[in-house]
Design a protein around this motif. Structure first.
Motif: not given
Length: 174
Positions: A53-63, A122-125, A110-120
């Motif tokens: 569920a968390i991974l699914g939500v993170l994928a949607l947030i990422d998009l 988090l999905k890996v972790f 850059v802030a958006s790229i950092v946020a997207i990278s951070g979410i990605h």
């Protein structure tokens, strides 16, 4: 001749307009992918674990963040490099539109790229067993490069703005 060259150079900014329209199409692609991902997410609820569920939500947030990033680039890029949008007084006009100069655009990107990278990351972790240690190490390093680049970019902009203010405030000496 000089006037003709200058007018031609100034008119060439309109060559960027099709690129911004193309970016609008990429948002449509992201919406389609978001819809597919949302459908998969909703239809899998019955068998979903908490981690899924968390991974699914993170994928949607990422998009969603990627689409927001595209909107910032489209609006700011068009207004900074092509033409001002004549939307004054429109009830849905974003407050920041028209106020984002090139410097602010860089920082938002850059802030958006950092946020997207951070979410990605988090999905890996969340699914760390799926990745090799070396892959995770490189993902963390790349994320840290994005973070440090953002901090350095912000510092450079702050220094440049501070220098401009000092130059304006400095009394003229004869």
């Amino acid at each position: 001749m000089e006037r003709l060259i200058e007018r031609s150079l100034f008119a060439s900014r309109w060559l960027l307009a099709p690129m911004y329209l193309g970016l609008v199409l990429t948002i449509a692609v992201l919406v389609w992918i978001f819809a597919l991902e949302l459908f998969r997410f909703v239809t899998g609820i019955a068998t979903m674990s908490v981690d899924d569920a968390i991974l699914g939500v993170l994928a949607l947030i990422d998009l969603s963040l990627a689409a927001n990033l595209l909107m910032i680039v489209i609006f700011s890029g068009y207004e900074n490099f092509v033409s001002r949008m004549d939307l004054e007084g429109h009830v849905d006009r974003p407050d920041w539109q028209g106020d984002v100069d090139f410097s602010a655009l860089k920082l938002k990107l850059v802030a958006s790229i950092v946020a997207i990278s951070g979410i990605h990351l988090l999905k890996v972790f969340m699914d760390v067993g799926k990745y090799e240690t070396e892959q995770i190490r490189w993902m963390v390093i790349i994320h840290l490069v994005f973070v440090v680049s953002g901090v350095l970019l912000a510092a450079m902009d702050w220094i440049a703005n501070h220098a401009k203010r000092l130059k304006k405030a400095k009394p003229a000496t004869d």
